[in-house]
Design a protein around this motif. Sequence first.
Motif, short mmCIF file in Angstrom:
data_model
loop_
_atom_site.label_atom_id
_atom_site.label_comp_id
_atom_site.label_asym_id
_atom_site.label_seq_id
_atom_site.Cartn_x
_atom_site.Cartn_y
_atom_site.Cartn_z
N SER A 38 31.61 -40.42 -38.10
CA SER A 38 32.45 -41.15 -37.17
C SER A 38 32.88 -42.48 -37.75
N ASN B 94 34.39 -46.29 -36.14
CA ASN B 94 34.76 -47.14 -35.00
C ASN B 94 35.36 -48.43 -35.52
N GLU C 86 33.15 -43.65 -28.85
CA GLU C 86 33.97 -42.56 -29.36
C GLU C 86 33.13 -41.30 -29.29
N SER D 75 28.22 -39.10 -30.39
CA SER D 75 29.08 -40.19 -29.95
C SER D 75 28.69 -41.43 -30.73
#
Lengths: 114, 110
Positions: B47, B49, B55, B61
């Motif tokens: 991921s 951010n 997110e 997440s």
Amino acid sequence: DTAVSQTPKYLVTQMGNDKSIKCEQNLGHDTMYWYKQDSKKFLKIMFSYNNKELIINETVPNRFSPKSPDKAHLNLHINSLELGDSAVYFCASGPSGGNTGELFFGEGSRLTVL
Amino acid sequence: GQNIDQPTEMTATEGAIVQINCTYQTSGFNGLFWYQQHAGEAPTFLSYNVLDGLEEKGRFSSFLSRSKGYSYLLLKELQMKDSASYLCAVPNQAGTALIFGKGTTLSVSS
């Protein structure tokens, strides 16, 4: 089709020898990197090349010499190997800069110095 | 320079939820990455951010608070295959490389 490939996957050698690791990427990225991951799993930046030009050299001994013949290749040559050089060396590639692009890593080359 | 701190090890059981925290100090902020690395394998991107908030991506997440210099990775419905190291990373000041934290080794048991 492997995106970032490095060879060899395993290297076992004696202290004092010289060895090379090769890396190639087919992602069309401008930037390539070498990272060293020690026995404690800490992934540390060594070198970064952008379009064949050296961008980062993070206080790595000059026994380590990277070479980038073109932007798809970044090789690492190590002279006079020492016990402390034993580690996994990861090649990676990414778009220009590290700001917004993810890095894609090769499978790693495990170097053992005896 | 960059300073990244995350716990060394965490354990959890299958089906549970786990939160892996990361605090960072950086001169100039250009986003925060999470990577997963299984033993003997390459790190893989999880991921990214750059704005505050959560997110979500399937069971995983990632949350960011820029004012607090804090992020976390949330893993839900844990599976055995989630046993891995989770690496928090930020770009260096020049934006020329990712600087990684020392990683959090997560062990999931049945």
